[in-house]
Design a protein around this motif. Structure first.
Motif: not given
Length: 217
Positions: A1-12, A68-72
């Motif tokens: 999930m670390i990768h998802l956190d990075r992607e969400l930060e970049q999205l922000k 890629l991540y199927s976020p929940v």
């Protein structure tokens, strides 16, 4: 999930960059109006391509996150909220472009009397204030600050209603003022709609962090 956190930060970060551009578009549109600066109006219209390009990129990034991540849970709400915020920002960019098209359609500068009667300076000040406040709420994830926007948007609605009355009186005083008056009324309405879009963004910030749906309430 670390990768998802990075992607969400970049999205922000991408959404914040688009926000700054769109706010600049609104600021320049008003400056062009106040100074009858048609070159600046053309610059805003040309920059709309950048806004559209950023919207498409953010949409694509959100789709990739889903695939890629199927976020929940909160991550899912963040992506869903970003999609809607992205759309609202693009619409604000459209409104800035529309204001500038009205500026270009007039051969002369808008009458100073018309600017004063419409209270457009006051309306513009509120629009910029709430854009800055909602951006701060978005960056700091501050839902309390986001909620303050709803009251301020009511101020825009009140100015819009009064402006309609004042512009009607302005047009009625001289039939030759009809075209300019109607053009200016369209500008006022567009500024009021900017407030609506910002209010929508505030609702999405609250949804993202509190899982509360305020739409239609």
């Amino acid at each position: 999930m670390i990768h998802l956190d990075r992607e969400l930060e970049q999205l922000k970060k991408s959404t914040t960059a688009m926000w700054v551009l769109v706010q600049s578009q609104i600021e320049k549109a008003y400056k062009a109006l106040a100074a009858n600066d048609k070159d600046l109006a053309r610059e805003v219209i040309a920059n709309e391509k950048r806004v559209n390009s950023m919207e498409l990129k953010i949409d694509s990034d959100c789709e990739d996150l889903f695939a890629l991540y199927s976020p929940v849970a909160s991550d899912l709400r963040t992506v869903l909220a970003t999609l809607k915020i992205n759309t609202n920002l693009e619409r604000i960019g459209d409104l800035a472009e529309g204001i500038c098209k009205h500026i270009l359609s007039e051969e002369k500068a808008f009458d100073k009397e018309l600017l004063k009667a419409s209270e457009i300076q006051e309306m513009y000040d509120v629009v910029i204030e709430i854009m800055k406040d909602v951006l701060k709420a978005y960056i700091k994830e501050d839902t309390k600050l986001a909620r303050t926007i709803f009251k301020k948007d009511e101020i825009l609605n009140e100015i819009n209603m009064q402006a309609t009355k004042n512009i009607t009186e302005y047009i009625g005083s001289d039939i030759s003022k009809i075209e300019a008056g109607l053009n200016f009324l369209s500008i006022i309405r567009k500024l009021e709609r900017v407030g609506d879009q910002i209010t929508n963004i505030a609702e999405e910030i609250i949804f993202s962090h509190e899982a509360k749906v305020l739409k239609h309430l």
